[in-house]
Design an enzyme around this catalytic site. Sequence first.
Site, PDB file in Angstrom:
ATOM      1  N   ASP A   1       8.816  22.541  85.508  1.00 12.05           N
ATOM      2  CA  ASP A   1       9.291  23.812  86.060  1.00 12.05           C
ATOM      3  C   ASP A   1       9.829  23.594  87.464  1.00 12.05           C
ATOM      4  O   ASP A   1       9.174  22.971  88.314  1.00 12.05           O
ATOM      5  CB  ASP A   1       8.143  24.822  86.114  1.00 12.05           C
ATOM      6  CG  ASP A   1       8.580  26.149  86.709  1.00 12.05           C
ATOM      7  OD1 ASP A   1       9.004  27.029  85.939  1.00 12.05           O
ATOM      8  OD2 ASP A   1       8.497  26.301  87.944  1.00 12.05           O
TER       9      ASP A   1
ATOM     10  N   TYR B   1      14.417  25.158  95.384  1.00 19.31           N
ATOM     11  CA  TYR B   1      13.472  24.133  95.847  1.00 19.31           C
ATOM     12  C   TYR B   1      14.255  22.931  96.340  1.00 19.31           C
ATOM     13  O   TYR B   1      15.091  22.410  95.629  1.00 19.31           O
ATOM     14  CB  TYR B   1      12.538  23.679  94.722  1.00 19.31           C
ATOM     15  CG  TYR B   1      11.677  24.732  94.087  1.00 19.31           C
ATOM     16  CD1 TYR B   1      11.457  25.965  94.681  1.00 19.31           C
ATOM     17  CD2 TYR B   1      11.072  24.500  92.852  1.00 19.31           C
ATOM     18  CE1 TYR B   1      10.661  26.929  94.065  1.00 19.31           C
ATOM     19  CE2 TYR B   1      10.269  25.454  92.246  1.00 19.31           C
ATOM     20  CZ  TYR B   1      10.070  26.659  92.849  1.00 19.31           C
ATOM     21  OH  TYR B   1       9.285  27.612  92.244  1.00 19.31           O
TER      22      TYR B   1
ATOM     23  N   SER C   1      10.764  36.041  86.317  1.00 18.90           N
ATOM     24  CA  SER C   1       9.683  35.646  87.220  1.00 18.90           C
ATOM     25  C   SER C   1       9.545  36.701  88.305  1.00 18.90           C
ATOM     26  O   SER C   1      10.553  37.177  88.841  1.00 18.90           O
ATOM     27  CB  SER C   1       9.993  34.283  87.835  1.00 18.90           C
ATOM     28  OG  SER C   1       9.029  33.911  88.785  1.00 18.90           O
TER      29      SER C   1
ATOM     30  N   GLY D   1     -11.311  22.951  94.382  1.00 20.39           N
ATOM     31  CA  GLY D   1     -12.615  22.710  94.992  1.00 20.39           C
ATOM     32  C   GLY D   1     -12.543  21.945  96.288  1.00 20.39           C
ATOM     33  O   GLY D   1     -13.579  21.632  96.889  1.00 20.39           O
TER      34      GLY D   1
END
Length: 317
Positions: free
Chosen positions: A46, A51, A151, A216
């Site tokens: 994607d 970008y 989107s 995490g």
Amino acid sequence: MTRIGTSDLDVLSLALGGNVFGWTADRDASFAVLDAFVDGGGDFVDTADSYSSWVPGNDGGESETIIGEWLASRKPSGVVVATKVSQHPQFRGLSGANVRKAAEASLRRLGADEIDLYYAHFDDDTVPLEETVAAFGQLVEDGLVRHVAVSNYSAERIREWIEIARRTGVAAPVAVQPHYNLVHRNEVEDTIIPVAEEFELGLVPYYALASGFLTGKYRSTDVAGQDSPRAQGAAKYATEAGLRVIDALEQIADAHGVSIAATSLAWLRAQPTVVAPIASARTVAQVPDLLAGARLELSTDEVGLLDRVSEWTPAGA
């Protein structure tokens, strides 16, 4: 393999995010990540034409260019590439003429004859939706795009797009890409998923790992002081409530012998209509956790635990 909505696109249940290509991953690092992803069974990439225009010295389209060079070099079989239009500095908005020019520019950068999945990146209320829908439909008709998607659209605008497409006989969206993860749930679950279920749209969520928080890595409420862009993005989640989500993820991850990131992605995959969460990797070392998240199956009890502990959304998220 998972089918994207009503399309003929079957993919592994994970999309590799191309937002880092040409930004925090240079060409060589991006090639290595793409190689590792495909070698591990991945087949869905994607990106977007914008970008990474935000990087000093970049013009936009760097990610597409890198992906295109990789495709030309490796010639992989069966890789599905999704890209988007509306935010490139030279091709802003969703007027019919702009959509056409932007798609042609993306095809040149990708070195492709056809875009597998083409998203309207952000809604453009300055252009009649009928014009945008017609432009996307014409791209499909002309063989430049296989399937249409949206989107960052509201449920109301998705419904309106589909109604226009059906009325005018052009290709309707097969997928929707919302911001959705364990710590950003409410709007998508209340409004987008019901529309996706009604119209058989596949969800391809971005920010699947909440700017890295759901790996995490950020186990302290003090991450706001860190300098990296990812740390800043994760800061709003690193509250006591957010860290309880991490604790629950760690408990489940340990039971399966996988990472917290893989468990976060597996929870997303268990949600209604979700086809493939999007997650990016700057280094080859990060790829195995993403691929594990595409294959890990959580029990009903494990999904329920994560549902309960994540019934919270931080202010501004």
